[in-house]
Scaffold this active site. Structure first.
Site: not given
Ligand code: IPE
Ligand code: IPE
Ligand code: MG
Length: 251
Positions: A26, A43, A73, A75, A137
């Site tokens: 975030d 982003h 959420e 969207w 991984l």
């Protein structure tokens, strides 16, 4: 970017490492805003932090890394931002998949894929098939994921098994339920990191975080790197996990 010093590497070797780490990535929008740029710039910048986290997890033998990329959420955000995020997802899948595969990373995407366009779903499936046998991984990307969705999907699947006569209602217990949730085959979630300063779960791994350790940092996602990941692991290493017992029972 700072790099780990020799002393850091020595100390990593003595740390109690988490087996499974999840990250709520975030703070991209705020990072961009601070620089006077559009949110989408944040982003794009966040992709480098994803690479750094994968490198850290791989080189420190963390079994599984689960990254929250897009919530069910998200969207609700402005259409332009959603479109950029979908394009970025495709671009990153294209540009990274070969390196991930070469580095022994198994990639999986969890979430309700039915909402994505068919091209993106095909790319996801191809990437999952290509890397299916890799074991260095387990990298899981949560996209159109919601913790409540995960729980409801598991409940539906058990209900169907009951209605098909495969199991009895009494067969439903915590482990049977767990087996129907996302990543049931992965180790329990040891450490949940959230960058960006908010102290909430935002509908991430609700079922899986029952006994996870939480680590919140004000660092905005694009500024997260291997040293910041190391800080989180150091903090985790000092926690005493009691799972309901008392201190004397676990030391
Ligand atoms: C997280 O960063 C990325 C996604 C949710 C896709 P944000 O976009 O939420 O950034 P902030 O929280 O607004 O700064
Ligand atoms: C959580 O971040 C989702 C991802 C990081 C993908 P948000 O920015 O969407 O969370 P809220 O809205 O602040 O709770
Ligand atoms: Mg946010």
């Amino acid at each position: 970017m700072e790099i780990l010093t020799k002393d850091d590497k020595v100390s990593v070797a003595t740390l109690k490492m988490p087996e499974h780490v999840a990250i709520i990535m975030d703070g991209n929008g705020r990072w961009a805003k601070q620089k006077g740029k559009l949110r989408t710039f944040g982003h794009k910048a966040g992709v480098e932090a994803v690479r750094a986290s994968v490198r850290f997890a791989r080189s420190n033998h963390i079994t599984a890394l689960t990254l929250f990329a897009f919530s069910s959420e998200n969207w609700k955000r402005p259409q332009d931002e959603v479109s950029v995020l979908m394009e970025l997802f495709k671009l990153v899948l294209n540009s990274e998949i070969k390196t991930l595969h070469k580095n022994g990373v198994r990639l999986r995407v969890i979430g309700d894929l039915s909402a994505f366009d068919t091209k993106l779903v095909k790319k996801i499936k191809d990437a999952e098939i290509l890397t299916a046998n890799n074991t260095d991984l387990q990298l899981n990307i949560a996209a159109n994921y919601g913790g409540r969705w995960d729980i409801v999907t598991a409940a539906q699947s058990l209900a169907k098994q009951v209605s098909d006569g495969e199991i009895a209602v009494e067969d439903i217990n915590e482990s049977a339920f767990d087996a129907q949730t996302a990543y049931a085959d992965l180790p329990p979630l040891d450490l949940l990191i959230r960058t960006g300063g908010e102290k909430r779960i935002s509908n991430f791994l609700l079922w899986q975080c029952a006994y996870s350790e939480f680590y919140f940092t004000d660092t905005l996602w694009p500024d997260f790197d291997e040293n910041k990941f190391l800080d989180a692991v150091h903090d985790f290493s000092e926690r005493q996990r009691r799972f309901g017992k008392i201190s004397e029972q676990v030391t």
